[in-house]
Design a protein around this motif. Sequence first.
Motif, mmCIF file in Angstrom:
data_model
loop_
_atom_site.group_PDB
_atom_site.id
_atom_site.type_symbol
_atom_site.label_atom_id
_atom_site.label_comp_id
_atom_site.label_asym_id
_atom_site.label_seq_id
_atom_site.Cartn_x
_atom_site.Cartn_y
_atom_site.Cartn_z
ATOM 1 N N UNK A 1 6.868 11.324 2.394
ATOM 2 C CA UNK A 1 6.887 11.386 3.853
ATOM 3 C C UNK A 1 6.204 10.201 4.499
ATOM 4 N N UNK A 2 6.138 9.066 3.794
ATOM 5 C CA UNK A 2 5.484 7.871 4.322
ATOM 6 C C UNK A 2 6.517 6.995 5.026
ATOM 7 N N UNK A 3 6.066 6.291 6.058
ATOM 8 C CA UNK A 3 6.951 5.416 6.816
ATOM 9 C C UNK A 3 6.314 4.047 6.952
ATOM 10 N N UNK A 4 7.086 3.014 6.668
ATOM 11 C CA UNK A 4 6.631 1.632 6.826
ATOM 12 C C UNK A 4 7.296 1.063 8.067
ATOM 13 N N UNK B 1 0.834 -1.205 0.000
ATOM 14 C CA UNK B 1 0.000 0.000 0.000
ATOM 15 C C UNK B 1 0.868 1.254 0.000
ATOM 16 N N UNK B 2 1.948 1.214 0.771
ATOM 17 C CA UNK B 2 2.856 2.363 0.797
ATOM 18 C C UNK B 2 3.500 2.576 -0.565
ATOM 19 N N UNK C 1 13.796 4.162 2.647
ATOM 20 C CA UNK C 1 14.931 4.802 1.972
ATOM 21 C C UNK C 1 14.514 5.357 0.621
ATOM 22 N N UNK C 2 13.687 4.574 -0.103
ATOM 23 C CA UNK C 2 13.195 5.039 -1.398
ATOM 24 C C UNK C 2 12.366 6.310 -1.247
ATOM 25 N N UNK C 3 11.538 6.359 -0.221
ATOM 26 C CA UNK C 3 10.720 7.559 0.011
ATOM 27 C C UNK C 3 11.616 8.775 0.230
#
Length: 469
Positions: free
Chosen positions: A198-201, A187-188, A218-220
């Motif tokens: 600014x998303x965090x998994x 989903x992220x 890291x990709x984000x």
Amino acid sequence: MTVAARRGSLRGSVVLLTTTVAAVAVVLTGLFAWRMISTNAEAQERDQLSRQAQVLARTPPLASWILNRQQRIAGPDEIRLALVHPSGEVAGPAAAVVDTQRRRTLLAGHDVSATAMLDGRTVLVEGTPTATGGGLVLTEPMSAVDQATDRMRGGLVLPLVLGLVGAALAGAMLARRLTRPLVSAARTAHRLSEGERGLTVAAEGPAEVAELAGALNTLDAALAHSEGRQRDFLLSVSHEIRTPLTSARGYAEALADEVITGDEVPEAGRVLRTEIERLERFVGDLLALARLEADDFRLDTGETDLDALVTEAAEAWAVRCARHEVDFRLERPGVPLTITTDGFRVRQLVDGLAENALRATPAGKPLVLALRAQAPGAVLEVRDGGPGLTDDDIAVAFERGALTDRYRGVRPVGSGLGLAIAHRLATRLGGTITAHGRAPEGGARFTVQLPPHPGAGPPDGPYPPRTSA
């Protein structure tokens, strides 16, 4: 129907796999246990019958009483007894199973364990010597073993079924533990592809799944940084284009409205030409950088004498430096220095670095173009007597527009693409380019290391890639 739906979910696959593995294990275990139960049941019955025979052999009155009773009545499913007298005579309901060989074995003082036929039925035979020199034999119908086997096998079904159900439940729990972080990561990833940042998994689950979450985080961050640089670059490009366009438009409108007339027209034309040339150089730099970053960029390599190349370049740059009252110097071997490379691109690289140096070098200061051999290739250097570079400048020297934005209004700057183009050219030629903060002349120094041919350089060649001194 989506691709994921057609392929099936990971959760369902894990549950199916664990249930299948458990079912195979249960079947194999059941088959093995099914066979072992029969063997164990017979062994248990023989052991029990043998112990009974040993007890009776040590108590002759009890054995005689049982023998007399069985001679009067003997049920078909009872344990039957036979006595072997020291004389060799055999008496009792089970006498038919005591053949010559078994009688000799008992009289010799050895135990007997066998299977025989009695009254048309298969029986277990267990015999033991007696203290009087004879022997005692007990028989038990094989049906007793079958009954014990059935009881044991009946008790095996429930544990196997419970094991299968437990495996399915464990598979479901494992699947949930695996798929929950994977679904969150998917989903992220979709949200990242749609432009969210600014998303965090959360790094949870097995190590591989946690590593995937870390890679997405890291990709984000990398995407946010890259897009920020792109925005800054676009802002820089728009500023570079707007300034000459505004100036050219103002002079064009003045000429159209006949505000500028007479002797002022040639000067306006010169300004217009200068601004258009500036725009043309900037667009040319953009196109050159785009071509260098394209996958299909091609080099026209051949034997190139670098000494002759820098001598030719020096003739052109000496004239330009003289117009700006800059002291141009050339350092060269004076003998042919030949490598396999693209001479046109090397000259383009030299011109780009020299133009960058000339722009930063004040009148009266030196600008040096140097060439020297360095096995197995060659080294080109451009040094100047300008203000030089700080450590922070060196860290971003080859990023598009970084130094231009930093020193706009402080020192003369260009389009901000020259050093980025130089870096890509050096890389395409198989070499490296290094920025140094201070040269012997007092300003910046850029060193280009060229391999003997494009395929001999970095990343695994003799020149490790560097960005600072």
